[in-house]
Enzyme design. Structure first.
Site, short mmCIF file in Angstrom:
data_model
loop_
_atom_site.label_atom_id
_atom_site.label_comp_id
_atom_site.label_asym_id
_atom_site.label_seq_id
_atom_site.Cartn_x
_atom_site.Cartn_y
_atom_site.Cartn_z
N LYS A 86 0.05 5.27 8.26
CA LYS A 86 0.73 5.43 6.97
C LYS A 86 -0.31 5.60 5.86
CE LYS A 86 1.75 1.71 4.87
NZ LYS A 86 1.36 0.94 3.72
N LYS B 277 -7.63 1.67 -3.05
CA LYS B 277 -7.26 1.26 -1.68
C LYS B 277 -7.44 2.44 -0.71
CE LYS B 277 -5.16 -1.03 1.70
NZ LYS B 277 -5.56 -2.27 2.32
N THR C 58 0.87 -1.18 0.00
CA THR C 58 0.00 0.00 0.00
C THR C 58 0.90 1.23 0.00
OG1 THR C 58 -1.67 -1.18 1.29
CG2 THR C 58 -1.86 1.22 1.19
P1 NAP Z 1 5.27 -6.49 7.63
O1 NAP Z 1 4.85 -7.78 8.26
O2 NAP Z 1 5.84 -5.42 8.48
O3 NAP Z 1 6.33 -6.86 6.48
C1 NAP Z 1 6.97 -5.88 5.70
C2 NAP Z 1 7.90 -6.59 4.74
O4 NAP Z 1 8.57 -5.59 3.95
C3 NAP Z 1 9.00 -7.38 5.44
O5 NAP Z 1 9.28 -8.51 4.66
C4 NAP Z 1 10.17 -6.40 5.46
O6 NAP Z 1 11.44 -7.01 5.56
C5 NAP Z 1 9.98 -5.77 4.08
N1 NAP Z 1 10.64 -4.46 3.97
C6 NAP Z 1 10.26 -3.30 4.57
N2 NAP Z 1 11.09 -2.30 4.22
C7 NAP Z 1 11.99 -2.85 3.37
C8 NAP Z 1 13.09 -2.32 2.66
N3 NAP Z 1 13.43 -1.02 2.75
N4 NAP Z 1 13.83 -3.16 1.89
C9 NAP Z 1 13.49 -4.47 1.79
N5 NAP Z 1 12.45 -5.03 2.43
C10 NAP Z 1 11.71 -4.23 3.22
O7 NAP Z 1 4.08 -5.84 6.82
P2 NAP Z 1 2.76 -6.49 6.20
O8 NAP Z 1 1.71 -6.54 7.25
O9 NAP Z 1 3.10 -7.75 5.46
O10 NAP Z 1 2.32 -5.35 5.17
C11 NAP Z 1 3.01 -5.17 3.95
C12 NAP Z 1 2.24 -4.14 3.11
O11 NAP Z 1 0.89 -4.59 2.92
C13 NAP Z 1 2.14 -2.75 3.76
O12 NAP Z 1 2.21 -1.76 2.76
C14 NAP Z 1 0.76 -2.79 4.42
O13 NAP Z 1 0.21 -1.48 4.56
C15 NAP Z 1 -0.02 -3.61 3.42
N6 NAP Z 1 -1.18 -4.30 3.98
C16 NAP Z 1 -1.08 -4.99 5.17
C17 NAP Z 1 -2.22 -5.63 5.69
C18 NAP Z 1 -2.17 -6.38 7.00
O14 NAP Z 1 -3.24 -6.72 7.53
N7 NAP Z 1 -1.00 -6.65 7.56
C19 NAP Z 1 -3.44 -5.59 4.98
C20 NAP Z 1 -3.48 -4.92 3.76
C21 NAP Z 1 -2.36 -4.28 3.27
P3 NAP Z 1 12.04 -7.41 7.00
O15 NAP Z 1 11.50 -8.78 7.30
O16 NAP Z 1 13.50 -7.42 6.81
O17 NAP Z 1 11.59 -6.36 7.99
#
Ligand code: NAP
Length: 290
Positions: free
Chosen positions: A240, A172, A97
């Protein structure tokens, strides 16, 4: 079956990449923290790579789900970014997102390299990713979308192209704007019921059947009543997303008074140490005020 790369094995990316591998595609994953990529290959098989560039090399499709605009820029255009090795005709699908601005910037950069770019943010949360029941909102060229759709269908409940590049991210934003006010309304309703001495499950069993009913009410009333928030969609992510919505509204002239105030309420939840709590924790600040 396609050669697919997946960048970002967080709460969402880990199971999404797993569904692709389980469906027969040949998947190579990259995760910044290597231990997660090792855990993924131990769980699903497939391959892992040290950098986005190595993971993307030779892939037909590069899927991505990282954090915010800067994270996306880094894995795409950074020193070892995916675009440096993607071949002509390959397709990048972004599930992060992010703003429509960075999306269009990367779309333009992809065109110069002969790569396709589809913005494809998701809804449905962790459970949606684990159960392959995500809503996927897409933007980009129709022919790129048509190529990417069968891959995304592996973890989709609904998948649609809403318009040109950025349209998925704009949709979104609509999703998050609709949720923000709703969660505050639900928090106020449940808080009022508590103050009035009503039985919350009894109240919800009746009102959830009518116009007040919502996914949030059915799936969150019980944990809100129990003051439990250690799961779900984190307040930090919501802030965010609301920041992106408010900045975009500033540009397109939309009026979002409720979204703006709920964003400030979430700021208070963060200040209470609730950055990783589920977004339903809005009710906590109402209880604290009484
Ligand atoms: P998360 O569990 O915090 O995972 C984030 C991922 O991105 C991790 O693999 C992290 O690597 C990687 N990452 C972050 N910064 C990076 C960088 N600079 N370089 C390389 N890798 C990087 O987040 P998530 O919940 O999966 O969410 C991911 C996205 O989906 C976000 O944009 C969020 O807003 C969206 N989203 C989430 C949900 C939800 O319910 N969680 C629902 C809809 C949409 P590391 O493991 O090394 O930290």
């Amino acid at each position: 079956m396609a050669k697919v790369s997946f960048l970002g094995l967080g709460v969402m990316g880990f199971p999404m990449a797993g569904h692709l591998q389980n469906s027969g595609h040949s998947v190579t994953v990259y995760n910044r923290t290597k231990a997660k990529a090792e855990s993924w290959t131990n769980t699903y098989g497939g391959h892992m790579a040290d950098t986005p560039a190595k993971a993307a090399d030779g892939a037909d499709f590069v899927m991505c789900c990282v954090g915010n605009d800067d994270d996306l820029r880094q894995v795409v255009l950074g020193e070892s970014g995916a675009f440096s090795t993607m071949s002509d005709g390959a397709l990048f699908v972004d599930h992060t997102t992010v703003s429509a601005k960075v999306t269009r910037e990367l779309y333009e950069a992809s065109k110069i390299r002969g790569i396709g770019f589809v913005d494809a943010p998701v809804s449905g949360g962790q459970a949606g990713a684990e159960n392959a029941q995500l809503g996927i909102m897409c933007g980009g060229d129709q022919d790129d979308y048509d190529k990417a759709e069968p891959i995304m269908q592996v973890y989709a409940k609904a998948c649609r192209r809403l318009g040109p590049s950025g349209a998925g991210q704009l949709t979104k934003m609509v999703n998050q704007i609709c949720i923000a006010g709703l969660v505050q309304g639900l928090s106020e309703g449940l808080h009022f019921a508590e103050q009035a001495g009503l039985d919350i499950p009894e109240v919800v069993s009746v009102i959830s059947q009518g116009a007040a009913g919502s996914w949030q009410m059915s799936n969150r009333f019980e944990t809100m009543a129990n003051d439990e928030y250690d799961f779900g969609f984190a307040v930090d992510w919501m802030r965010k997303d609301l920041g992106i919505c408010l900045a975009t509204a500033n540009e397109n002239g939309a009026s979002l008074p409720v979204t703006a105030i709920v964003d400030q309420f979430y700021k208070e939840v963060q200040a209470q140490g609730g950055g990783r709590w589920d977004t339903s924790s809005l009710i906590k600040r109402l209880r604290n005020a009484t």
